[in-house]
Design a protein around this motif. Structure first.
Motif, short mmCIF file in Angstrom:
data_model
loop_
_atom_site.label_atom_id
_atom_site.label_comp_id
_atom_site.label_asym_id
_atom_site.label_seq_id
_atom_site.Cartn_x
_atom_site.Cartn_y
_atom_site.Cartn_z
N THR A 132 0.39 -4.33 7.62
CA THR A 132 -0.23 -3.13 8.15
C THR A 132 -1.67 -3.06 7.69
N PRO A 133 -2.56 -2.24 8.11
CA PRO A 133 -3.88 -2.03 7.59
C PRO A 133 -3.93 -1.40 6.17
N TRP A 134 -2.75 -0.88 5.66
CA TRP A 134 -2.65 -0.49 4.16
C TRP A 134 -2.81 -1.46 3.37
N LEU A 135 -2.28 -2.71 3.45
CA LEU A 135 -2.52 -3.72 2.71
C LEU A 135 -4.11 -4.20 2.44
N LEU A 136 -4.78 -4.11 3.61
CA LEU A 136 -6.08 -4.39 3.69
C LEU A 136 -6.85 -3.49 2.64
N LEU A 137 -6.31 -1.94 2.90
CA LEU A 137 -6.97 -1.13 2.29
C LEU A 137 -6.74 -1.26 0.91
N ILE A 138 -5.75 -1.57 0.31
CA ILE A 138 -5.30 -1.76 -0.99
C ILE A 138 -6.18 -2.97 -1.70
N ALA A 139 -6.22 -4.08 -0.74
CA ALA A 139 -7.27 -4.99 -1.28
C ALA A 139 -8.64 -4.66 -1.40
N TYR A 140 -9.04 -3.92 -0.39
CA TYR A 140 -10.62 -3.58 -0.58
C TYR A 140 -10.62 -2.53 -1.89
N SER A 141 -9.88 -1.68 -2.09
CA SER A 141 -9.89 -0.79 -3.22
C SER A 141 -9.79 -1.60 -4.68
N ALA A 142 -8.96 -2.30 -4.24
CA ALA A 142 -9.01 -3.17 -5.77
C ALA A 142 -10.05 -4.23 -5.99
N LYS A 143 -10.49 -4.61 -5.09
CA LYS A 143 -11.63 -5.67 -5.15
C LYS A 143 -13.08 -4.93 -5.53
N TYR A 144 -13.19 -3.92 -4.82
CA TYR A 144 -14.59 -3.08 -5.04
C TYR A 144 -14.51 -1.76 -5.89
N LEU A 145 -13.42 -1.70 -6.70
CA LEU A 145 -13.42 -0.69 -7.68
C LEU A 145 -14.30 -0.63 -8.76
N ALA A 146 -14.79 -2.05 -9.12
CA ALA A 146 -15.43 -2.36 -10.12
C ALA A 146 -16.91 -1.80 -9.86
N LEU A 147 -17.52 -1.61 -8.44
CA LEU A 147 -18.66 -1.22 -8.28
C LEU A 147 -18.67 0.42 -8.67
#
Length: 195
Positions: free
Chosen positions: A63-78
């Motif tokens: 699902t696209p939700w898994l990609l959204l979770i990955a983006y959120s986790a990866k770029y939360l640092a910014l």
């Protein structure tokens, strides 16, 4: 999530440092490793049973939700780094003055520090958006079949299908980046005028 973690970091140094470390560590992990970890973690449906009567099923695989979770986790640092730097420049007495004047915690935040934090939060959003739009390693592994994101579409067009269409799409993305940069500089100018 940014503001409560910033308040925790300001008042409770160790707890705040732990929260910031949790927000920053996925950025240090390569995108391929993070994507494979998410694929393994969510390859099966997760079932939660509440009081032996209600069952919740979390099905994120393909699902696209898994990609959204990955983006959120990866770029939360910014966002976390931008937030902490901006909040360090805001005096806590502004929120305290609003609280003394009778405002609740949410109203005090909306009236006092939020207008000063808006340019930094906007800059964090634009920065994270641009990073997500050009991400390719996680996107290739996590995008569901039949869907495309900008990074994978550019890669497929340039490598396999139509390099001229990839050039047009890349030019459109450069225009989007320039627009984002213009909006950031406008927000920066407004922030300087407010101060």
């Amino acid at each position: 999530m940014w503001y409560p973690s910033a308040v925790l970091q300001r008042h409770f140094r160790r707890l705040g440092a732990g929260i910031e470390a949790l927000a920053v560590w996925p950025y240090a992990v390569p995108g391929t490793v993070l994507a494979i970890a998410l694929l393994i973690a969510f390859s099966r449906d997760l079932r939660f049973i509440l009081l032996d009567r209600v069952a919740f099923v979390l099905a994120l695989a393909h699902t696209p939700w898994l990609l959204l979770i990955a983006y959120s986790a990866k770029y939360l640092a910014l966002g976390t780094r931008n937030r902490s730097e901006a909040l360090a420049q805001v005096d806590p007495s502004l929120a305290e003055a609003a609280r003394v004047s009778g405002a609740g915690p949410l109203r005090a935040f909306i009236d006092a520090p939020l207008p000063l934090l808006r340019p930094a939060l906007f800059a964090a959003f634009v920065l994270a958006f641009l990073a997500c739009a050009t991400e390719i390693t996680m996107s290739v592994l996590l995008i569901p079949a039949g869907s495309d994101v900008l990074g994978t579409l550019l890669f497929e067009l340039q490598s396999y299908a139509d390099p001229s269409a990839a050039a047009v799409l890349a030019c459109a993305f450069v225009a989007l980046v320039l627009l984002g940069q213009g909006l950031l500089s406008l927000a920066r100018r407004r922030a300087v005028e407010v101060r």
